[in-house]
Design a protein around this motif. Sequence first.
Motif, short mmCIF file in Angstrom:
data_model
loop_
_atom_site.label_atom_id
_atom_site.label_comp_id
_atom_site.label_asym_id
_atom_site.label_seq_id
_atom_site.Cartn_x
_atom_site.Cartn_y
_atom_site.Cartn_z
N GLY A 1 37.86 50.76 50.82
CA GLY A 1 38.88 51.80 50.89
C GLY A 1 40.17 51.50 50.16
O GLY A 1 41.04 52.35 50.08
N ARG A 2 40.31 50.29 49.63
CA ARG A 2 41.56 49.99 48.93
C ARG A 2 41.66 50.84 47.67
O ARG A 2 40.68 51.03 46.97
N SER A 3 42.85 51.33 47.39
CA SER A 3 43.01 52.20 46.23
C SER A 3 43.02 51.36 44.96
O SER A 3 43.17 50.14 44.98
N GLY A 4 42.86 52.05 43.83
CA GLY A 4 42.81 51.38 42.54
C GLY A 4 44.06 50.55 42.28
O GLY A 4 43.99 49.47 41.71
N ARG A 5 45.19 51.06 42.78
CA ARG A 5 46.44 50.36 42.54
C ARG A 5 46.45 48.99 43.22
O ARG A 5 46.92 48.00 42.67
N ASP A 6 45.89 48.95 44.45
CA ASP A 6 45.85 47.68 45.17
C ASP A 6 45.00 46.65 44.44
O ASP A 6 45.24 45.45 44.55
N ARG A 7 43.99 47.14 43.77
CA ARG A 7 43.10 46.20 43.08
C ARG A 7 43.60 45.87 41.69
O ARG A 7 42.92 45.22 40.92
N GLY A 8 44.79 46.34 41.35
CA GLY A 8 45.32 46.08 40.03
C GLY A 8 44.57 46.84 38.95
O GLY A 8 44.47 46.40 37.81
#
Lengths: 322, 362
Positions: A283-290
């Motif tokens: 569920g982590r968004s793309g931004r969290d994953r860099g």
Amino acid sequence: MADRFDWLNPFASINLGIGEWADGIKGWAIANRAMIQPLKTFFESVIVRIENVLQAVPPMVMLLILVLIAWQAAGRRVALLVFCCLMVLGLLDPAAWALAMTTLAIVISAVVLCVLIGLPLGIIAGKSDHFERAIRPVLDTMQTIPAFVYLVPVVMMIGIGNVSGVIVTIVFALPPLVRLTSLGIRTVNANVVEAARAFGATPLQILFKVELPLATPTILAGLNQTIMLSLSMVVIASMISVRGLGNEVLRAMGRLDAGKAIVGGLGIVMLAIVLDRITQGLGRSGRDRGHRHWWQTGPVGLIANLFQTSADKEPKPRGERL
Amino acid sequence: MADQSHDAVIRCEGIWKVFGGKPQEAISAIQTGGLTKEDIRDRLDCVVGVRDATFSVGRGEIFCIMGLSGSGKSTLIRHINRLIEPTQGAVYIEGRNVNEMGAKELRAVRAEKMGMVFQNMALMPHRNVRDNVAFALEVRGVPEGRRREVARRAIEAVELSGWDHKYPDELSGGMQQRVGLARAIAADPTILLMDEPFSALDPLIRRQLQGTFMELSAELQKTTVFITHDLEEAIRIGDRIAIMKDGVLVQIGTPEQIVTEPADDYVAEFVGGISKLDLVTAARIMQPLGRYEQNHGAADTASWLAAAPSDKLNALVDLAVATDHPILVVADGAPVGVVTKSALLRGIQGRDESCQRQAEVA
């Protein structure tokens, strides 16, 4: 009649016969059993097949697969945690692993069906206020009505076993997915949707290229809740003869065997932690994953990097080379 | 008007937009009873967004709509690509009525004929710069290779080369709006709709982007509707300006007309603080040569410095400091008028005391 009627307590002397009427549902269910049977055999075979696959994989291989999935979805720390939880699960009892796989098969079947039913319902609810208003009380009922109430009619209609267990689980676990899908669609930035419209996107393109991708973290939070609730139903489901960890707890309760109950209960908890961490990682968004794609991280990213020559890597700003 | 509208790319005819439950009643109440916006809001619980807006934009023209927030300008621009349906009236794009188009035709027009830039950028956070820019092409089913090529060129045009694979949240506000601009021009539309594109940016970046936009605009010759709440921006960018107040287009004219002949006190108050130096021309403040000679007798104009009728006040000031004589205005080799120093000073002030409104020199 009038003399016995008490205005201060009218309810005691009024009997609308709702209980008898509702009991008719049971009769109807029994009368229509035959209609349901082909569907039941179909789903039963699907569940059994899933369980057979899960049971056929050697525990250590399955453990490795789950750890790799966790690493891919949520990173190394979570992978380590998942490894520990699965080890605990396996070491709890010699039979625990097999029971856990049975439970996992039921949970997977229930969750897959929840997604197939809940996602479209959630999308419609996100788009239409009328539908949202209509479905909300139904969802409230599904979440709050005691499972024992619908356990009997379901068993009358379908019979005991895995299929009934899955249905009972779906009734309880479906609402959060519908709610959070609707919420996710509703909270998509209206400006972005407007921009998509302004550039000529069709409603379906807006849904698949804008709304669903932007709602994904919220929808996955709903999926996570659905999985957790499915797991919490396994003990109740075991009352209608669903095997697995839940059944272990139920049997131990019957025999007042606290030790066995703890073993079964802890097994459910370990399974819950594993599934929870993996889906939370999704569920982590793309931004969290860099902004890296999923194939650029985790074990897949590692392997891809080994085979990738520098030429295939993300194109560098060109210009000078031309 | 007729010959202008036949060449018009965008033509809006009598657009009304009333939000609320009883829009038709509200319109007739305004038309017959002369109710104000507040009356309508209180009595009918309707909000008047746009009130009888009629204008047309010619090919290649930049048409600015200027108004304060809440004046209905963003509502008006959304009628052009029919993001909002008018309560009454119609919009014609190259002669075709947008409001009578079917859903499919409308989508084709939106994707191929119009590009839109939004105040809040409205980029898609899950797509990188290239995929954002190529969105209009993607929804039309243009193959991937072609999309990349077009996107690369559009990104180059807004000076963002090398950022193709970045995501919007990795870019600064100014760069994000460059992406917005690239997205709007990528499909090579006829029309650009700019909804306060630079308002959310800080002044320095705003001027920079205005520059980029004007260069692009000069090169691409797009018909543009540009919304702004900044009159100076409107004057810098617009070929013509419409001033909007409470949903009404108060005045439509060239920047010079707006500044020198404000239609009412509202517009006059707006343009009061605007510098006339680069707007007002010699033609507007000069006295015809005949009248000057009537008043002052025949003058020896041979030694006077000369200016063209289209020269701005700024150029006239440069001439005036170099001479003691009035300035001679020469059109096509023949002297047509005289700008005295007092007329020049009054012109800079924005008052024309010495001369009545002059007919434009051909």
